[in-house]
Design an enzyme around this catalytic site. Structure first.
Site, PDB file in Angstrom:
ATOM      1  N   SER A   1      12.472   4.724  14.455  1.00 30.06           N
ATOM      2  CA  SER A   1      11.309   4.440  15.594  1.00 30.06           C
ATOM      3  C   SER A   1      11.852   3.886  16.754  1.00 30.06           C
ATOM      4  CB  SER A   1      10.529   3.404  14.504  1.00 30.06           C
ATOM      5  OG  SER A   1      10.213   4.064  13.391  1.00 30.06           O
TER       6      SER A   1
ATOM      7  N   ASN B   1      -2.290   4.213  16.867  1.00 26.46           N
ATOM      8  CA  ASN B   1      -3.259   4.005  15.917  1.00 26.46           C
ATOM      9  C   ASN B   1      -3.542   2.618  16.187  1.00 26.46           C
ATOM     10  OD1 ASN B   1      -5.437   4.202  14.109  1.00 26.46           O
ATOM     11  ND2 ASN B   1      -4.042   3.981  12.381  1.00 26.46           N
TER      12      ASN B   1
ATOM     13  N   CYS C   1      -0.286   2.029   8.641  1.00 29.44           N
ATOM     14  CA  CYS C   1       0.563   0.902   8.816  1.00 29.44           C
ATOM     15  C   CYS C   1       0.168  -0.337   8.524  1.00 29.44           C
ATOM     16  CB  CYS C   1       1.039   0.989  10.203  1.00 29.44           C
ATOM     17  SG  CYS C   1       1.734   2.604  10.557  1.00 29.44           S
TER      18      CYS C   1
ATOM     19  N   CYS D   1       3.610   8.022   1.193  1.00 27.45           N
ATOM     20  CA  CYS D   1       4.073   7.317   2.292  1.00 27.45           C
ATOM     21  C   CYS D   1       4.194   5.953   1.605  1.00 27.45           C
ATOM     22  CB  CYS D   1       3.351   7.169   3.494  1.00 27.45           C
ATOM     23  SG  CYS D   1       3.635   5.664   4.543  1.00 27.45           S
TER      24      CYS D   1
ATOM     25  N   GLU E   1       0.762  -1.029  -0.088  1.00 27.58           N
ATOM     26  CA  GLU E   1       0.027  -0.175  -0.048  1.00 27.58           C
ATOM     27  C   GLU E   1       0.978   1.332  -0.011  1.00 27.58           C
ATOM     28  OE1 GLU E   1      -1.861  -1.088   3.535  1.00 27.58           O
ATOM     29  OE2 GLU E   1      -0.658   0.336   4.664  1.00 27.58           O
TER      30      GLU E   1
ATOM     31  N   CYS F   1       2.239  -3.091  15.417  1.00 29.84           N
ATOM     32  CA  CYS F   1       1.978  -2.505  14.170  1.00 29.84           C
ATOM     33  C   CYS F   1       1.522  -3.776  13.076  1.00 29.84           C
ATOM     34  CB  CYS F   1       3.465  -2.483  13.617  1.00 29.84           C
ATOM     35  SG  CYS F   1       3.715  -2.041  11.688  1.00 29.84           S
TER      36      CYS F   1
ATOM     37  N   HIS G   1      10.237   4.468  20.160  1.00 31.13           N
ATOM     38  CA  HIS G   1       8.943   3.980  20.898  1.00 31.13           C
ATOM     39  C   HIS G   1       9.375   3.837  22.347  1.00 31.13           C
ATOM     40  CE1 HIS G   1       7.149   4.292  17.192  1.00 31.13           C
ATOM     41  NE2 HIS G   1       7.584   3.166  16.624  1.00 31.13           N
TER      42      HIS G   1
ATOM     43  N   GLU H   1      10.508  -2.826   6.469  1.00 31.34           N
ATOM     44  CA  GLU H   1      11.841  -2.117   6.862  1.00 31.34           C
ATOM     45  C   GLU H   1      12.689  -1.911   5.802  1.00 31.34           C
ATOM     46  OE1 GLU H   1      13.008  -0.748   9.901  1.00 31.34           O
ATOM     47  OE2 GLU H   1      14.930  -0.621   9.057  1.00 31.34           O
TER      48      GLU H   1
ATOM     49  N   CYS I   1       7.172  -5.869  15.426  1.00 31.08           N
ATOM     50  CA  CYS I   1       6.659  -4.872  16.352  1.00 31.08           C
ATOM     51  C   CYS I   1       5.362  -5.161  16.861  1.00 31.08           C
ATOM     52  CB  CYS I   1       6.898  -3.223  15.854  1.00 31.08           C
ATOM     53  SG  CYS I   1       8.722  -2.823  15.264  1.00 31.08           S
TER      54      CYS I   1
ATOM     55  N   CYS J   1       6.451  -7.649   6.723  1.00 28.12           N
ATOM     56  CA  CYS J   1       7.727  -6.967   7.242  1.00 28.12           C
ATOM     57  C   CYS J   1       8.346  -7.992   8.337  1.00 28.12           C
ATOM     58  CB  CYS J   1       7.422  -5.485   8.254  1.00 28.12           C
ATOM     59  SG  CYS J   1       8.956  -4.765   9.092  1.00 28.12           S
TER      60      CYS J   1
END
Ligand code: SAH
Length: 421
Positions: free
Chosen positions: A291, A370, A413, A165, A152, A179, A293, A235, A176, A172
Site C-alpha cells: 500500500s 472511498n 475498510c 477479503c 469484518e 482509512c 499511496h 496490518e 493511515c 489497526c
C-alpha cells in the site's frame, strides 16, 4: 472503471440490503443480528502519525484446531487422552467437509466427539450483521469475537473467481489517516484460527449457494473460495505469527488445510520491511501487495505513517526482493485522493521508481478513495484518474484501476465494523 484481473478490495455497489430489515425467509438463519455486547474500549484513537505495534493485552481467544499444525493437533488430541488419529478425523470434518454440526461427525464416538469439539472446535465468530450488495454478488459480514471485539470480512463473486477479503486484527495500529480502521486504533491481534474461520464461514456460505451471480446458477459443484486477500481490518505483518499460521492452514492441502492455491492469497501491507523480508524467507508464493499511496517520502509520511520508519525506497526495495525470491508479481496499491496524491508528476515519479527496479515485476492498482465518514478527502476526478493511469503506463508499468465493490454497504475498510460499534 475497469474490472481488475487481480483480487479486488471491496468498495461500491447497489442498494444496501441489511438482512435485519428483510423478513425474507430465504435468508440464512444466522443472518439475524444478535444483540451487540460491546467490549470495554481497549484502544484509544491514535493521535496523527502515532504507530502502535503492541496490541493492548486482552483475554486470549479459545484455542482452536486451526491454530495448530497437523503435528500440534495430534499432540493436542493425545494430551486430552484420545488416539492421535482423531486429529486427522477432526481436520477432515473441519477443513475438507466444512462440517459445522458435531452430530454429523459420526466416525467419532459420542463422548470423544463432544470433548474434542468443545476443546478444539469452539465457536470463535458470531455473525452480527450480514449485508448484501451488487445483486447478491457481494456479501459483507461483521463478526463479534469471544471478547466482544468486532471484525469484518467481505465475500465477492467475479466471473472466474470468488474472493474473500479478511481481517487479521481487530482495528489497526498503522494509523493511515484516510482509512476508517486506522482511525479507530488497535484493539487486538486475531488468532490464526480467527483468521481462518472467516474463510471457512465463507466456504460454507458458498456451499449453501448464498452468493449469486456468475450466470451459472445451474452448476452442479458448489462454488469454492479461490482468492483470499488480507485487505480487511488490520496490518497482517504486524500480527505475523498468526497470519502466517493462517496462510499455512489456507494453503495446506486438505485435510490438513483448506487447499487454496497460494497464488490466490494476497498479503497486503503498509510496508513493514522486516515483515516483508520474513515473508520472503517463508517461500510461500503468495502475492504481495504494497500500500504505497505516494511515491515521495514527504507525502507518504503523512498518508502512511510507517513511512517514517521505512521509506518509499526501502519499501519498494523489499517488495522487489520479494519478487526476485518468489517470481510473484507485486501489486502496488494507490488510493487516488483528490488534489492530494493524484498529480501527474507523482504518477511520473512512481513510474520512474518502479521502472528503475526492472520490468515485469510489478503492477499498479489505483483505487478511487472511498471517503471515510467526516473525512476532508475525496476521490480523484475521473479525468485525473485516467491521466494518472496513462502516465504510469507510459513508463511501461501495467496499471489497472480496481473495481469498487460494496461501497454502499460500508464495504470499504473498517466502515461496517465502525458503523456497528
Ligand atoms: N494493512 C494492510 C491492509 C489494509 S486495507 C495494508 O495497509 O495494505 C487494504 C487496502 O485498502 C490498503 O491498500 C489500504 O491502504 C486501502 N484503503 C484503506 N482505506 C481506504 C479508503 N478509504 N479508500 C481506498 N482504499 C483504502
Amino acid at each position: 472503471m475497469t474490472e481488475s484481473p487481480e483480487p479486488a478490495r471491496p468498495a461500491s455497489g447497489s442498494t444496501p440490503q441489511p438482512t435485519s430489515a428483510s423478513p425474507d425467509a430465504s435468508q440464512p438463519p444466522h443472518a439475524t443480528p444478535a444483540p451487540v455486547v460491546l467490549p470495554e474500549p481497549t484502544s484509544t484513537r491514535p493521535v496523527p502519525g502515532e504507530l502502535t505495534f503492541q496490541a493492548p493485552r486482552r483475554g486470549k481467544p479459545p484455542r482452536h484446531l486451526a491454530d495448530f499444525t497437523p503435528a500440534e493437533r495430534k499432540q493436542a488430541v493425545e494430551s486430552l487422552g484420545h488416539k492421535g488419529f482423531r486429529a486427522k478425523q477432526l481436520s477432515t470434518h473441519y477443513f475438507e467437509r466444512l462440517e459445522d454440526d458435531p452430530e454429523q461427525m459420526t466416525d467419532l464416538p459420542k463422548a470423544v466427539r463432544s470433548q474434542l469439539v468443545d476443546d478444539l472446535l469452539p465457536t470463535l465468530l458470531t455473525p452480527i450483521v450480514q449485508r448484501v450488495a451488487d445483486d447478491g454478488q457481494t456479501l459483507k459480514y461483521a463478526w463479534r469475537l469471544h471478547d466482544g471485539a468486532i471484525v469484518e470480512s467481505v465475500l465477492m463473486r467475479y466471473p472466474k473467481r470468488v474472493t474473500i477479503c479478511i481481517s487479521s486484527q481487530a482495528g489497526c495500529g498503522m494509523n493511515c489517516p484516510f482509512c476508517a480502521t486506522g482511525q479507530a486504533g488497535l484493539t487486538r491481534n486475531l488468532s490464526a484460527a480467527e483468521i481462518v474461520e472467516q474463510v471457512v464461514w465463507a466456504a460454507r456460505a458458498l456451499r449453501r449457494g448464498e452468493l449469486a451471480g456468475g450466470g451459472d446458477e445451474d452448476r452442479e459443484a458448489p462454488l469454492r473460495v479461490s482468492n483470499v486477500v488480507f485487505m480487511g481490518m488490520g496490518e497482517a505483518l504486524a500480527n505475523y505469527k498468526a497470519s502466517i499460521g493462517a496462510i499455512r492452514r489456507l494453503t495446506d492441502p486438505t485435510p490438513d488445510g483448506l487447499g487454496i492455491s497460494a497464488r490466490g492469497v494476497t498479503m497486503s501491507t503498509v510496508g513493514l520491511v522486516p515483515g516483508i523480508d520474513k515473508l520472503t524467507a517463508e517461500g510461500i508464493p503468495v502475492t504481495l501487495a504494497l500500500s504505497l499511496h505516494a511515491p515521495d517520502d514527504e507525502l507518504r509520511n503523512e498518508l502512511v505513517p510507517i513511512n517514517t520508519r521505512w521509506s518509499v525506497d526501502e519499501a519498494l526495495d523489499a517488495a522487489h526482493r520479494y519478487y526476485e525470491a518468489t517470481g510473484r508479481r507485486v501489486s502496488i496499491e494507490y488510493a487516488l485522493i483528490r488534489d492530494i496524491n493524484d498529480h501527474g508528476w507523482r504518477a511520473d515519479l512512481l513510474g520512474e521508481k518502479l521502472a528503475a527496479r526492472g520490468s515485469g515485476w510489478v503492477h499498479v492498482n489505483p483505487i478511487p478513495l472511498n471517503p471515510t465518514p467526516g473525512s476532508k478527502w475525496t476521490a480523484s476526478r475521473p479525468g485525473v484518474e485516467q491521466n494518472f493511469v496513462e502516465r504510469l503506463r507510459s513508463h511501461g508499468i501495467p496499471t489497472t484501476v480496481r473495481d469498487t465493490r460494496g461501497q454502499d454497504i460500508d464495504g470499504a475498510c473498517g466502515q461496517l465494523a465502525a458503523a456497528t460499534a
